[in-house]
Each structure stands twice: as C-alpha cells, then as structure tokens.
Design a protein around this motif. Structure first.
Motif, PDB file in Angstrom:
ATOM      1  N   GLU A  34       0.848  -1.205   0.000  1.00  0.00           N
ATOM      2  CA  GLU A  34       0.000   0.000   0.000  1.00  0.00           C
ATOM      3  C   GLU A  34       0.878   1.247   0.000  1.00  0.00           C
ATOM      4  O   GLU A  34       1.935   1.273   0.643  1.00  0.00           O
ATOM      5  N   PHE A  78      -7.755   5.124  -6.372  1.00  0.00           N
ATOM      6  CA  PHE A  78      -7.106   4.777  -7.648  1.00  0.00           C
ATOM      7  C   PHE A  78      -6.645   6.051  -8.380  1.00  0.00           C
ATOM      8  O   PHE A  78      -7.052   7.163  -8.048  1.00  0.00           O
ATOM      9  N   PRO A 109      -3.667   1.570  -8.990  1.00  0.00           N
ATOM     10  CA  PRO A 109      -3.584   1.993  -7.584  1.00  0.00           C
ATOM     11  C   PRO A 109      -2.455   3.027  -7.416  1.00  0.00           C
ATOM     12  O   PRO A 109      -1.596   3.151  -8.289  1.00  0.00           O
TER      13      PRO A 109
END
Lengths: 148, 80, 148, 80
Positions: free
Chosen positions: A136, B50, B75
């Motif tokens: 992430e 996104f 992403p």
C-alpha cells in the motif's frame, strides 16, 4: 540524463564512474540505493515482484529528473529502477547526481526519490509468510514529496 | 480508446487491457465501468484511492477523452 | 562506525558492500563523494595538499558520526577522508550511511558533511595558476551547518 | 603545555609546535603569544578568525589551561 528500467542488477561502481566521467568540474556526488528488506510492517518478506507501466514509467522518470535539473545546478543524473522478481537484500533503485557543490546533489537526489515514490508508475507485490500482498502507498511518502 | 489496468486492479478485474469507445471524459469512462457492477463498481468507487493516466500522463478526473487515447487506471504507486 | 583518515584512494564499491553487509534490514544507502575540482573561485587549480590534526581529526569525525547516530535511525556509517597531495578529479572524502528508511540516511549523510566541513580539523592548500594559497572557510558552509 | 599550530598559522609562524608554561587560560596564552609582536600579534588579533582546541576538542577563549594540556591554534577548517 540516463534513465533505465530493467530487470538485471546494476553495478554502482560503473554508474559512479559514468557520472563522474573524469570531469574535474565535479565537486560532489550523491547516490541513493534502495534495497529489498526482509520484513515490512512486521511481516516477513520472502521476495517481491515489481510491476511497471512500460512507456509511462520512463517518461515519468525523465520528467522528474528534468524538474530536478531545473531546480538545482546539477551536471549529470542517472536513475535505474529494476522490475520483475527481486529478493531480500537485492538492490531495487539507483539514483546518482553529480554537481559542482554538494547542496545541489543532495537536494536533487532526495527530491528524485521522493517524487519517484509518489509519481512513477511502479507497484510492488510482496510474497510474505502470510501469502502475497500488494504494497500500500504510504502517507509518509506523500508528505515527503509535498515538502519540495 | 485503449484502457489499461495495472497491479491490484489488473488482478482484481482479471483484465490487463480492453478497447472502449464513446466516453468523452474520464468521468464518463469511470461511470461506464462502474455500471458493470461487481469489482468494477467496488474498486472504482470515488472514495477509493485509484489513479488515472491519459496518454501516459497523470490526469484529473474531468480530463476530456478521445477514442484515440490510451487511458490507464491503477492503484497509488509504490516503487523505489 | 568506521572512520578513516588516510592518503590512499578508497574503493566506493568495497565501502558500499561493507556498509550493506548483506543485511536485509537495510532499505536505503546514501553515499557522498567529494572530489578535487580543477577551478575554485575562478582560478585554475593544479592540485592540493590536505593537512590535518592527527588524533583530533579522528575524534572530531567520530563525535560528528555519534551525533548523527543519535539524531537519526541509522544502521552503519562510514567516513573516509584523504590527506596529503591530491589532484583534480581525485576523490577527497566518502560518507556512506545505511538505514531502514531513506529519510534517515539522507539526513545523516548531509548532516555529517555539513559538520565535517565546519568542525573537523582539515585544511586545504591549493596550487593554482597564481601560486599556492590556503583555502578560506566559506560562509555558506557555516550556514549549512547551522540548519541542523 | 604543548602548543600546536596548523595550516596557514604554522607556515606564517614558521613553527609547528612549542612548549609554553604558565598561562592559566586560553586568554592568557593568547596574550603571551601576542606580546611577541610581529606575525603573532597580527595573526592572533581578536578580530582574526582563528580557532583554539584544548586536548583535541574545540575550546572557548576563556577555557582554563594546565601545563599538562595540549593546545592547538589554527584557521577555520576547510576539509571535505
């Protein structure tokens, strides 16, 4: 500028020789190398797969380097980013900057890394002890890029 | 237009690339994709983080599109 | 920490290998290399002689590195500074820092250089087209050190 | 105490090292050296930018001294 996106490892000594280029106007060289770590957010990492967007990645890196060249007095800049399968302790990225004075090389090198981390289309997928996971984006990277 | 997906989105959609005609803006393209429901509606919800690139440059959601454009949806990046 | 004051050249690739040490906790390496330039303040430089204060120089470098280790999360730091006769394009100084995250390595490396420039007892005497001259301390180096 | 000179001061004084007894502070040592006149008075004038180290640590001008100390006087440093 020299921008490369490749799977093979790079040789830091070769890259430094190419940047310095026996040019006695060079007073300072700053290099950054990023490596695969064996743990991330407390979970063991066995390896990672780096995906990119061929075409856009190179353009994005070139735009970041061009902005660094506009902001600071640099002589030559190289950026090499690896893609594909990598393992802990493997080098991932090299950024090298030569300049007459050190402040320019330090600033340009750190700026390029901060922008690369938030702007250049690369994505990491880790193989961990809990299976595969997409890394992430980190808020601290956005903050680092906003400083400049 | 050619629409490309990368990383987690490519995997979740089970799709790397498709051809779509008609949308005149990124907003319209996203509406069309969300109207498919399922993972498209979920992943492309406006609250999800996104990013969109048009012709290999980061683009705002209201950017205009032509059928000759290359659009990519992915992403937030995590290189380095 | 690894502190060396020596005449011989250093091998950057060897120093990097020693710093990374195949340690997969290392995520970032920042290195600085300073080189002799062929001109300074508009005057051609043919060579320079670097004088130091044996004993105090090493202590001073160790104190600077210890302060960097206190301020940032670093894993290993090396500083090598050459003394004696050097020529344009010769490397003078190497500072290398490895850490888990890049911000620590960048900050520690630049801090060490800024402090070394203003605190460590080294003096440069240049041989120029106008004869020999002792290099004068620069106000910009004092400013750089005061930032930290 | 052992008094060391470096770089431009060493060259100007024509002296790398000497033994001096008595001064109880850096200020007193500098007064004694200045009283020699000539290059000593000129280079060690309070307006000049020299530095003093005592026992290999940078020292303030009012630092106390003992005869067993090592004192060094030198120009601002220019390494790196």
């Amino acid at each position: 500028m020299d921008i490369r996106v490749q799977h093979p490892a790079f040789d830091v000594a070769d890259e430094i020789a190419r940047l310095h280029a026996a040019d006695s106007g060079v007073g300072a060289l700053v290099t950054f190398v990023g490596y695969v770590r064996d743990a991330h957010a407390g979970v063991g990492v066995q390896g990672m797969e780096l995906e990119h967007y061929p075409g856009m990645t190179e353009k994005s890196l070139a735009a970041i380097v061009a902005e660094a060249e506009q902001r600071w007095h640099t002589l030559r800049i190289s950026v090499i980013h690896r893609v594909g399968k990598l393992f802990p302790a493997d080098p991932i990225v090299f950024v090298g900057v030569v300049s007459a004075h050190r402040a320019d090389a330090f600033a340009a090198c750190e700026f390029i890394m901060d922008y690369l981390k938030t702007q250049a289309p690369f994505w990491k997928k880790e193989t961990t002890s809990n299976g595969e996971r997409w890394v992430e984006a980190r808020a601290s990277d956005d903050e680092a890029a906003r400083r400049w | 237009m050619k629409v490309l997906y990368f990383a987690r989105l490519r995997e979740t959609f089970g799709l790397a690339e498709e051809e779509i005609s008609g949308p005149a803006s990124v907003t319209e393209l996203l509406e069309l994709l969300r109207s498919r429901g399922g993972v498209f509606a979920k992943e492309l919800d406006a609250a999800r983080p996104f990013r969109v690139a048009v012709n290999q440059e980061m683009a705002a959601m209201d950017s205009a599109l032509q059928d000759s454009d290359e659009v990519a949806i992915f992403p937030p990046v995590t290189g380095g």
